[in-house]
Design a protein around this motif. Sequence first.
Motif, mmCIF file in Angstrom:
data_model
loop_
_atom_site.group_PDB
_atom_site.id
_atom_site.type_symbol
_atom_site.label_atom_id
_atom_site.label_comp_id
_atom_site.label_asym_id
_atom_site.label_seq_id
_atom_site.Cartn_x
_atom_site.Cartn_y
_atom_site.Cartn_z
ATOM 1 N N ILE A 48 13.197 -15.121 -27.227
ATOM 2 C CA ILE A 48 11.937 -14.395 -27.217
ATOM 3 C C ILE A 48 11.197 -14.747 -25.932
ATOM 4 O O ILE A 48 11.402 -15.815 -25.356
ATOM 5 N N THR A 49 10.333 -13.837 -25.502
ATOM 6 C CA THR A 49 9.574 -14.026 -24.272
ATOM 7 C C THR A 49 8.086 -13.998 -24.594
ATOM 8 O O THR A 49 7.612 -13.082 -25.277
ATOM 9 N N VAL A 50 7.362 -14.991 -24.091
ATOM 10 C CA VAL A 50 5.926 -15.114 -24.341
ATOM 11 C C VAL A 50 5.246 -15.431 -23.015
ATOM 12 O O VAL A 50 5.799 -16.157 -22.176
ATOM 13 N N GLU A 51 4.055 -14.893 -22.820
ATOM 14 C CA GLU A 51 3.309 -15.133 -21.591
ATOM 15 C C GLU A 51 3.031 -16.622 -21.409
ATOM 16 O O GLU A 51 2.766 -17.343 -22.382
ATOM 17 N N ASP A 52 3.069 -17.077 -20.151
ATOM 18 C CA ASP A 52 2.870 -18.498 -19.851
ATOM 19 C C ASP A 52 1.530 -19.002 -20.373
ATOM 20 O O ASP A 52 1.451 -20.113 -20.924
ATOM 21 N N GLU A 53 0.470 -18.218 -20.209
ATOM 22 C CA GLU A 53 -0.855 -18.656 -20.646
ATOM 23 C C GLU A 53 -0.896 -18.871 -22.158
ATOM 24 O O GLU A 53 -1.511 -19.825 -22.655
ATOM 25 N N GLU A 54 -0.221 -17.988 -22.876
ATOM 26 C CA GLU A 54 -0.183 -18.113 -24.330
ATOM 27 C C GLU A 54 0.603 -19.346 -24.745
ATOM 28 O O GLU A 54 0.204 -20.078 -25.672
#
Length: 271
Positions: A48-54
């Motif tokens: 899965i891919t998640v934004e760095d800030e999140e």
Amino acid sequence: MNHIRSSSPDGGRPKELILFDVDGTILPDVPDELSGRAFRHMVENDFITVEDEELEELERLRTLYANQELESPREYLDPLIRTFDASMKGKSRADLNRIANELIDAEYDDAFPEVVNEIREWQEAGAYIGLISGSPDFLVQALKRKLNADIATGTRYFYQSGHCHRYRGCVPRSKNKHLIAESMLVDLTQNRLRALGEFAINCKYHRPKLEQFNLGDRFVLRGGYGDTINDLSMLEMSHEPVAVAPKPSLQKAIDGREHWRIVTPSNNPAA
């Protein structure tokens, strides 16, 4: 529709269910719960891919959660679950089951040995073993297979053509555990009667109540194991309630109660 997966009961075994919470009862929930560890595993393996800030914010909250510096665990778990749910959309059920098996194989090494031993003892006595958890169902089912348990339910996701497609349609299993426990008892009772070729109650639009069955046919909740106040209703309906390293809110609720047993795992990281 029956959303609790169970095996077919054997007519020769006692009609007794022993029900276990998962996070904090069978597996450690510090520094993270099973959901969080699965989420991190999937991110690290590019599933899965998640934004760095999140990710950075979740890591910050996870550290506070592990150090018990949050007013409520929900301050970490709620945003974690929202991000996890959003990341699940379109994922293959087969891939999720594969990842779940890999993760549970690794997590099992850290399971509380005292609790696992009691599971084995109950199994040797012929009792049915059930798992109940707010963690995703595909993880709970993998643990069910690992433990050779009989019945289990976690937070369900909805699938279409083998893929998760409604990421905000998850059905939680963290509260009202006494109602879920009763559903498990009904399912086991129904399945046993059908396996024996005897009459089972068929309700088209709803699950029958346990009291609708003859007293001699009903499964009973012999034992319950849990660690938080969310487990209290399930523990109270069991004949032999067991608190495993109880959290302060559960400890306060059961102080002074007779016939309650406390298990303190030797490898509990929260101790």
